[in-house]
Design a protein around this motif. Structure first.
Motif, short mmCIF file in Angstrom:
data_model
loop_
_atom_site.label_atom_id
_atom_site.label_comp_id
_atom_site.label_asym_id
_atom_site.label_seq_id
_atom_site.Cartn_x
_atom_site.Cartn_y
_atom_site.Cartn_z
N PHE A 295 23.30 39.54 -34.60
CA PHE A 295 23.56 39.36 -33.17
C PHE A 295 22.32 38.90 -32.42
O PHE A 295 22.41 38.11 -31.48
CB PHE A 295 24.10 40.67 -32.57
CG PHE A 295 25.45 41.06 -33.09
CD1 PHE A 295 26.60 40.47 -32.58
CD2 PHE A 295 25.59 42.00 -34.10
CE1 PHE A 295 27.85 40.81 -33.04
CE2 PHE A 295 26.84 42.36 -34.58
CZ PHE A 295 27.97 41.76 -34.05
N ILE A 296 21.16 39.42 -32.84
CA ILE A 296 19.91 38.98 -32.21
C ILE A 296 19.69 37.49 -32.44
O ILE A 296 19.32 36.74 -31.53
CB ILE A 296 18.72 39.80 -32.74
CG1 ILE A 296 18.82 41.26 -32.28
CG2 ILE A 296 17.39 39.20 -32.28
CD1 ILE A 296 17.77 42.16 -32.88
N ALA A 297 19.94 37.06 -33.68
CA ALA A 297 19.76 35.65 -34.01
C ALA A 297 20.68 34.77 -33.17
O ALA A 297 20.24 33.76 -32.59
CB ALA A 297 20.03 35.42 -35.50
N TRP A 298 21.94 35.15 -33.07
CA TRP A 298 22.89 34.35 -32.29
C TRP A 298 22.56 34.42 -30.79
O TRP A 298 22.75 33.43 -30.07
CB TRP A 298 24.32 34.83 -32.53
CG TRP A 298 24.89 34.32 -33.82
CD1 TRP A 298 25.09 35.00 -34.98
CD2 TRP A 298 25.31 32.97 -34.08
NE1 TRP A 298 25.61 34.18 -35.94
CE2 TRP A 298 25.76 32.92 -35.42
CE3 TRP A 298 25.35 31.81 -33.31
CZ2 TRP A 298 26.24 31.77 -36.00
CZ3 TRP A 298 25.83 30.65 -33.89
CH2 TRP A 298 26.28 30.63 -35.22
N THR A 299 22.08 35.56 -30.34
CA THR A 299 21.70 35.68 -28.93
C THR A 299 20.56 34.74 -28.60
O THR A 299 20.58 34.01 -27.60
CB THR A 299 21.30 37.12 -28.60
OG1 THR A 299 22.39 38.00 -28.88
CG2 THR A 299 20.91 37.25 -27.13
N ILE A 336 24.93 33.54 -16.43
CA ILE A 336 25.66 33.30 -17.69
C ILE A 336 24.95 33.98 -18.85
O ILE A 336 25.60 34.58 -19.73
CB ILE A 336 25.79 31.79 -17.93
CG1 ILE A 336 26.67 31.15 -16.84
CG2 ILE A 336 26.40 31.52 -19.30
CD1 ILE A 336 26.76 29.64 -16.95
N LYS A 337 23.63 33.92 -18.87
CA LYS A 337 22.88 34.57 -19.95
C LYS A 337 23.10 36.07 -19.96
O LYS A 337 23.29 36.68 -21.02
CB LYS A 337 21.39 34.25 -19.81
CG LYS A 337 21.01 32.82 -20.20
CD LYS A 337 19.51 32.61 -20.08
CE LYS A 337 19.12 31.20 -20.51
NZ LYS A 337 17.66 30.98 -20.41
N VAL A 341 24.75 38.04 -23.09
CA VAL A 341 24.05 39.14 -23.75
C VAL A 341 24.89 40.42 -23.71
O VAL A 341 24.96 41.17 -24.69
CB VAL A 341 22.67 39.37 -23.09
CG1 VAL A 341 22.04 40.65 -23.60
CG2 VAL A 341 21.75 38.19 -23.36
N THR A 342 25.55 40.66 -22.58
CA THR A 342 26.39 41.86 -22.46
C THR A 342 27.55 41.81 -23.45
O THR A 342 27.84 42.80 -24.13
CB THR A 342 26.93 41.98 -21.03
OG1 THR A 342 25.84 42.03 -20.11
CG2 THR A 342 27.77 43.23 -20.88
N PHE A 347 29.98 43.56 -28.72
CA PHE A 347 30.43 43.27 -30.09
C PHE A 347 29.58 44.02 -31.11
O PHE A 347 30.10 44.56 -32.10
CB PHE A 347 30.39 41.76 -30.35
CG PHE A 347 31.61 41.03 -29.90
CD1 PHE A 347 32.81 41.17 -30.58
CD2 PHE A 347 31.58 40.22 -28.78
CE1 PHE A 347 33.95 40.51 -30.17
CE2 PHE A 347 32.71 39.54 -28.35
CZ PHE A 347 33.90 39.69 -29.05
N TRP A 348 28.27 44.04 -30.88
CA TRP A 348 27.39 44.77 -31.81
C TRP A 348 27.72 46.25 -31.82
O TRP A 348 27.79 46.88 -32.88
CB TRP A 348 25.93 44.56 -31.41
CG TRP A 348 25.02 45.50 -32.15
CD1 TRP A 348 24.55 45.38 -33.42
CD2 TRP A 348 24.50 46.75 -31.66
NE1 TRP A 348 23.77 46.45 -33.75
CE2 TRP A 348 23.72 47.31 -32.70
CE3 TRP A 348 24.62 47.43 -30.46
CZ2 TRP A 348 23.06 48.52 -32.54
CZ3 TRP A 348 23.97 48.64 -30.31
CH2 TRP A 348 23.20 49.18 -31.33
N ALA A 349 27.93 46.83 -30.63
CA ALA A 349 28.24 48.25 -30.55
C ALA A 349 29.55 48.56 -31.27
O ALA A 349 29.69 49.57 -31.95
CB ALA A 349 28.31 48.69 -29.09
#
Length: 597
Positions: A295-299, A336-337, A341-342, A347-349
């Motif tokens: 998720f960090i990579a895609w973010t 939008i960012k 991110v939210t 999704f990660w949670a």
């Protein structure tokens, strides 16, 4: 098969100390259905339940608790034996009757370790689902002497894992891992086992582990993290060179994207992919999945993409003369960012196993509190959107805001910055700015020249000549819009006549307008004095000298010119004809020769 399992003995022993197996070393993972995947929270809960079951069994039945009278007891005893590295005892939980001859030559403990690796890879064992009755599950559609423990998914098929109730040799019956399952262990190991290189590397290194990762896995992970960076640099530099071959006007933005966001994304993708080929333990896999690296990579990639699109749109707006919208893109992109991110965090949670209902409910309450606390800020944001939608002003415009005159420097998300004529900076909240009266001087199509000129009372002929010459002056000036000219003797106040001069100057630049107005004023003064008239002022004037009268020579000239105009029928009363106006257009030199105005 026998030789391979013999070579793998030591490595398997080290890797199965805590029943935490690894991912397969083959290039393609087995097809594991979503129902078999677990989050860190689920794994912890599962281990806690298993520990509780072991404690309950031990406390209720003592030493006989894990003999295997029920399916649950059998698996608890097998797990406990492996955890204590008592492989002789663990082997007793296997049904080794009637297995193929080639398997009879393999040490049962080795089969057990290989089986534990395969089972643990896909987390098929859930103790809470096993029956604690001697008869097992009687409603599962299987024979009464057999229970399904789980399913191992290989690239070719789904292999069921069974527990089977067999005689214990003492007149009773116990549950054991079925001989049909034991017979398929070599087949599962051939696909899901470790490579020879991994085993040799584990033998060469000092023995240690961390988070369920063995020595060779930790070393290889560190090496992959290091080499992934230069690989990502090479890839992004090549892609950047290819991208720059395409004509564009935002090469700096492309460079930042490729060397920043895209490089970091590729770095994490390469490192993650390489580490996935190490045969990581279940604990390490779950930690890696729950850590949110994907998720960090895609973010990072999405943030960089949004910035790149924003920069490209800003350049396009500047080229097409819509620079006023460019400033709005920055706060809009920020919003939008934050939203992206939210969503990614949610999704990660969810993937990490958290209760999304609780999180969303908390976000709802928190959002309400934030909205109440940030009411003024939201008003300013809405004000900024209103300003950009209605466009009463743009950055760079010279305007009047209430009693303030100045140039708009920036329309931000919260406030508008205005540079006054005194060069001070005024900050006006957007909520206030969008609701006050705004006069925009920069959008006018021309500047108005308007004067009410006071002249001393003169002879009617003088005034007619002055009016005619003044209209001729305005119609002839190249910077005056002819259709806007209005020159009239407006009224008489005591001994003063008031002339109304009104015309549009063909310019939007105020400094240029001042130069044109100066030229018109000087020419007007000349023609008034040439007609023998004099300027006056409003109000009462106490004169200690005689009232100025035109000389005989001046009056004779005025009468002569007026007579000529009458004879030629050129009197401009009430106005010049259209043909006369057209003939006068641009007949005055401007700027005057020898002048720098």
């Amino acid at each position: 098969m026998k030789n391979k399992l013999m070579r793998d003995w030591r490595a398997i022993t080290l890797l199965l100390l805590a029943l935490m197996p690894a991912l397969p070393s083959v290039a393609e993972d087995p097809a594991v259905p979503p129902s078999e995947s677990a989050s860190m929270r689920e794994l912890i809960e599962q281990e806690e339940k298993a520990e509780k079951l072991i404690e309950e069994k031990s406390s209720s039945k003592g030493a006989e608790a894990l003999i295997g009278r029920t399916p649950l007891e059998a698996m608890l005893g097998l797990q406990e034996a492996v955890r204590n590295q008592d492989y002789d005892k663990a082997t007793s939980y296997l049904d080794l009757r009637y297995i193929p001859e080639d398997l009879q030559e393999i040490e049962p403990g080795l089969l057990l370790r290989a089986m534990s690796l395969v089972f643990g890879q896909q987390n098929i064992l859930d103790l809470t689902e096993l029956s604690d009755e001697p008869e097992g599950h009687l409603d599962d559609g299987l024979p009464s002497y057999r229970d399904l423990l789980g399913t191992v998914y290989t690239s070719g098929e789904e292999i069921p894992i069974y527990l089977q109730r067999i005689p214990d040799g003492k007149g009773g019956r116990v549950w054991r891992l079925s001989n049909a399952t034991v017979a398929r262990i070599p087949e599962m190991w051939d696909e899901l086992g470790y490579s020879d290189l991994a085993i040799k590397l584990g033998d060469m290194l000092p023995q240690f582990s961390y988070f369920g990762m063995q020595n060779w896995q930790l070393v290889a992970s560190a090496v992959f993290l290091i080499i992934a960076w230069p690989i990502s640099m090479l890839i992004t530099n090549i892609l950047l060179r290819i991208a720059l071959l395409i004509p564009n006007d935002f090469s700096a933005g492309l460079t930042r994207f490729f060397r920043g966001s895209l490089r970091f994304f590729i770095y994490l993708a390469i490192a993650r992919g390489l580490m996935g080929e190490l045969g990581l333990s279940l604990t390490a896999r779950i930690i890696l999945d729950s850590s949110g690296l994907d998720f960090i990579a895609w973010t990072v990639l999405l943030m960089g993409t949004l910035s790149l699109v924003r920069d490209a749109r800003m350049r396009k707006m500047e080229r097409t003369g819509k620079a006023q919208y460019a400033a709005l893109l920055k706060p809009l992109t920020t919003i939008i960012k934050v939203f992206v991110v939210t969503v990614i965090a949610l999704f990660w949670a969810d993937r990490a196993g958290y209760d999304m209902t609780t999180i969303i409910a908390g976000l709802g309450v928190g959002s309400l509190a934030v909205a109440l606390a940030a009411q003024k800020t939201l008003e300013n944001v809405i004000g900024a959107a209103t300003l950009y939608a209605a466009r009463p002003v743009n950055p760079g415009d010279f305007c009047r805001f209430g009693k303030t005159l100045g140039i708009v420097e920036e329309i931000g998300l919260r406030s508008t910055l205005i540079r006054t004529l005194d060069r001070t900076l005024v900050v006006i909240p957007n909520s206030v700015f969008s609701s006050i009266e705004v006069e925009n001087f920069s959008v006018r199509d021309r500047v108005r020249f308007f004067r009410q000129t006071h002249l001393q009372m003169a002879d009617a002929e003088q005034l007619r000549l002055i009016l005619a010459k003044t209209r001729e002056l305005f119609y002839s000036h190249p910077k005056v819009l002819q259709h806007t000219v209005s020159v009239r003797l407006e009224r008489i106040e005591q001994a003063t006549v008031i002339m109304r001069l009104d015309a549009g100057i063909n310019t939007r630049d105020y400094q240029e307008y001042l130069a044109i107005a100066e030229d018109i004023n000087l020419r007007f003064i000349e023609l008034v004095h040439d007609a023998g008239a004099a300027f006056s002022g409003a109000g009462q004037v106490l004169s200690v000298r005689e009232f100025r009268q035109a000389s005989a020579e001046e009056m004779a000239r005025v009468e002569r010119e007026m007579q000529e105009m009458r004879e030629e029928e050129r009197l401009p009363f009430p106005n010049y004809t259209d043909d006369e106006i057209a003939a006068l257009k641009g007949s005055i030199d401007y700027p005057p020769k020898g002048s720098s105005a």
